[in-house]
Design a protein around this motif. Structure first.
Motif, PDB file in Angstrom:
ATOM      1  N   SER A  12      -1.833  20.096  -9.074  1.00  0.00           N
ATOM      2  CA  SER A  12      -1.110  19.438 -10.156  1.00  0.00           C
ATOM      3  C   SER A  12      -1.558  17.983 -10.259  1.00  0.00           C
ATOM      4  O   SER A  12      -2.146  17.431  -9.325  1.00  0.00           O
ATOM      5  N   PRO A  13      -1.272  17.354 -11.384  1.00  0.00           N
ATOM      6  CA  PRO A  13      -1.631  15.931 -11.522  1.00  0.00           C
ATOM      7  C   PRO A  13      -0.958  15.070 -10.460  1.00  0.00           C
ATOM      8  O   PRO A  13      -1.541  14.095  -9.992  1.00  0.00           O
ATOM      9  N   LEU A  14       0.260  15.437 -10.054  1.00  0.00           N
ATOM     10  CA  LEU A  14       0.950  14.675  -9.019  1.00  0.00           C
ATOM     11  C   LEU A  14       0.195  14.760  -7.690  1.00  0.00           C
ATOM     12  O   LEU A  14       0.106  13.769  -6.959  1.00  0.00           O
ATOM     13  N   ASP A  15      -0.374  15.934  -7.389  1.00  0.00           N
ATOM     14  CA  ASP A  15      -1.160  16.074  -6.165  1.00  0.00           C
ATOM     15  C   ASP A  15      -2.406  15.198  -6.215  1.00  0.00           C
ATOM     16  O   ASP A  15      -2.789  14.595  -5.209  1.00  0.00           O
ATOM     17  N   LYS A  16      -3.037  15.133  -7.365  1.00  0.00           N
ATOM     18  CA  LYS A  16      -4.219  14.275  -7.495  1.00  0.00           C
ATOM     19  C   LYS A  16      -3.842  12.809  -7.303  1.00  0.00           C
ATOM     20  O   LYS A  16      -4.573  12.049  -6.665  1.00  0.00           O
ATOM     21  N   VAL A  17      -2.686  12.430  -7.829  1.00  0.00           N
ATOM     22  CA  VAL A  17      -2.207  11.054  -7.647  1.00  0.00           C
ATOM     23  C   VAL A  17      -1.953  10.781  -6.168  1.00  0.00           C
ATOM     24  O   VAL A  17      -2.289   9.712  -5.649  1.00  0.00           O
ATOM     25  N   LYS A  18      -1.356  11.746  -5.466  1.00  0.00           N
ATOM     26  CA  LYS A  18      -1.093  11.577  -4.041  1.00  0.00           C
ATOM     27  C   LYS A  18      -2.383  11.398  -3.250  1.00  0.00           C
ATOM     28  O   LYS A  18      -2.464  10.560  -2.346  1.00  0.00           O
ATOM     29  N   ILE A  19      -3.391  12.182  -3.582  1.00  0.00           N
ATOM     30  CA  ILE A  19      -4.671  12.077  -2.871  1.00  0.00           C
ATOM     31  C   ILE A  19      -5.325  10.734  -3.149  1.00  0.00           C
ATOM     32  O   ILE A  19      -5.811  10.056  -2.238  1.00  0.00           O
ATOM     33  N   VAL A  20      -5.320  10.314  -4.407  1.00  0.00           N
ATOM     34  CA  VAL A  20      -5.896   9.007  -4.754  1.00  0.00           C
ATOM     35  C   VAL A  20      -5.107   7.890  -4.083  1.00  0.00           C
ATOM     36  O   VAL A  20      -5.682   6.919  -3.574  1.00  0.00           O
ATOM     37  N   LEU A  21      -3.777   8.014  -4.045  1.00  0.00           N
ATOM     38  CA  LEU A  21      -2.943   7.019  -3.382  1.00  0.00           C
ATOM     39  C   LEU A  21      -3.249   6.953  -1.892  1.00  0.00           C
ATOM     40  O   LEU A  21      -3.338   5.862  -1.315  1.00  0.00           O
ATOM     41  N   ALA A  22      -3.435   8.092  -1.253  1.00  0.00           N
ATOM     42  CA  ALA A  22      -3.769   8.120   0.173  1.00  0.00           C
ATOM     43  C   ALA A  22      -5.106   7.430   0.427  1.00  0.00           C
ATOM     44  O   ALA A  22      -5.241   6.640   1.375  1.00  0.00           O
ATOM     45  N   ILE A  23      -6.079   7.686  -0.429  1.00  0.00           N
ATOM     46  CA  ILE A  23      -7.387   7.037  -0.288  1.00  0.00           C
ATOM     47  C   ILE A  23      -7.251   5.535  -0.504  1.00  0.00           C
ATOM     48  O   ILE A  23      -7.825   4.728   0.234  1.00  0.00           O
ATOM     49  N   ALA A  24      -6.456   5.144  -1.503  1.00  0.00           N
ATOM     50  CA  ALA A  24      -6.260   3.716  -1.784  1.00  0.00           C
ATOM     51  C   ALA A  24      -5.566   3.016  -0.618  1.00  0.00           C
ATOM     52  O   ALA A  24      -5.922   1.879  -0.274  1.00  0.00           O
ATOM     53  N   ILE A  25      -4.593   3.672   0.000  1.00  0.00           N
ATOM     54  CA  ILE A  25      -3.909   3.071   1.150  1.00  0.00           C
ATOM     55  C   ILE A  25      -4.888   2.872   2.295  1.00  0.00           C
ATOM     56  O   ILE A  25      -4.907   1.818   2.938  1.00  0.00           O
ATOM     57  N   LEU A  26      -5.705   3.870   2.543  1.00  0.00           N
ATOM     58  CA  LEU A  26      -6.685   3.763   3.622  1.00  0.00           C
ATOM     59  C   LEU A  26      -7.711   2.669   3.339  1.00  0.00           C
ATOM     60  O   LEU A  26      -8.020   1.851   4.211  1.00  0.00           O
ATOM     61  N   VAL A  27      -8.220   2.627   2.127  1.00  0.00           N
ATOM     62  CA  VAL A  27      -9.181   1.582   1.753  1.00  0.00           C
ATOM     63  C   VAL A  27      -8.527   0.205   1.838  1.00  0.00           C
ATOM     64  O   VAL A  27      -9.143  -0.761   2.296  1.00  0.00           O
ATOM     65  N   GLY A  28      -7.260   0.125   1.428  1.00  0.00           N
ATOM     66  CA  GLY A  28      -6.535  -1.142   1.518  1.00  0.00           C
ATOM     67  C   GLY A  28      -6.385  -1.603   2.956  1.00  0.00           C
ATOM     68  O   GLY A  28      -6.498  -2.795   3.256  1.00  0.00           O
ATOM     69  N   GLY A  29      -6.113  -0.683   3.861  1.00  0.00           N
ATOM     70  CA  GLY A  29      -5.995  -1.039   5.269  1.00  0.00           C
ATOM     71  C   GLY A  29      -7.304  -1.543   5.843  1.00  0.00           C
ATOM     72  O   GLY A  29      -7.337  -2.536   6.587  1.00  0.00           O
ATOM     73  N   VAL A  30      -8.397  -0.875   5.500  1.00  0.00           N
ATOM     74  CA  VAL A  30      -9.713  -1.312   5.988  1.00  0.00           C
ATOM     75  C   VAL A  30     -10.090  -2.650   5.355  1.00  0.00           C
ATOM     76  O   VAL A  30     -10.623  -3.541   6.027  1.00  0.00           O
ATOM     77  N   ALA A  31      -9.799  -2.803   4.072  1.00  0.00           N
ATOM     78  CA  ALA A  31     -10.085  -4.081   3.404  1.00  0.00           C
ATOM     79  C   ALA A  31      -9.264  -5.203   4.019  1.00  0.00           C
ATOM     80  O   ALA A  31      -9.768  -6.319   4.228  1.00  0.00           O
ATOM     81  N   GLY A  32      -7.999  -4.923   4.353  1.00  0.00           N
ATOM     82  CA  GLY A  32      -7.156  -5.925   4.990  1.00  0.00           C
ATOM     83  C   GLY A  32      -7.706  -6.366   6.332  1.00  0.00           C
ATOM     84  O   GLY A  32      -7.570  -7.528   6.724  1.00  0.00           O
TER      85      GLY A  32
END
Length: 127
Positions: A12-32
């Motif tokens: 579902s679109p919500l699942d795609k949002v969750k996956i993108v959000l998970a990737i963004a959180i991980l990238v944000g942590g590494v960027a931080g």
């Protein structure tokens, strides 16, 4: 293909949002980690580990994450069914493999020596 695999591949679109959000959180942590160079290394590493944990938690709420968890659970069940070799079987198998490797090493060394000799004879470099 059965109906279960057809419906599980559609997310579902919500699942795609969750996956993108998970990737963004991980990238944000590494960027931080790199942005806050002045902060103590322990805090920076803790931030990356925390972002990884949150990203995994968000990912596991998606259909893909739940499917992955079911696969892991099934793998653990199958792993318990494996009959592992005892010490004697392990030692015997290891010795057979070592013996085979030595024999093949000698074979390929002799083959290499023969081919080198044949190449020298064909090119006129051998005496």
């Amino acid at each position: 293909m059965n109906a279960k695999s057809d419906t599980s591949s559609l997310s579902s679109p919500l699942d795609k949002v969750k996956i993108v959000l998970a990737i963004a959180i991980l990238v944000g942590g590494v960027a931080g980690y790199y942005i806050y160079e002045a902060a103590p290394t322990v805090l920076r590493v803790a931030g990356v580990i925390f972002s990884l944990a949150v990203a995994i938690a968000v990912f596991m709420t998606s259909d893909v994450g739940r499917e992955l968890w079911r696969f892991i659970q099934g793998s653990r069940i199958e792993l318990r069914k494996v009959v592992w070799p005892n010490r004697q079987e392990t030692v015997q198998t290891t010795l057979v493999i070592i013996f085979f490797v030595v024999i093949m090493g000698i074979f390929f060394w002799l083959l290499d020596m023969f081919l080198a000799w044949a190449a020298r004879m064909l090119t006129g470099q051998g005496g």
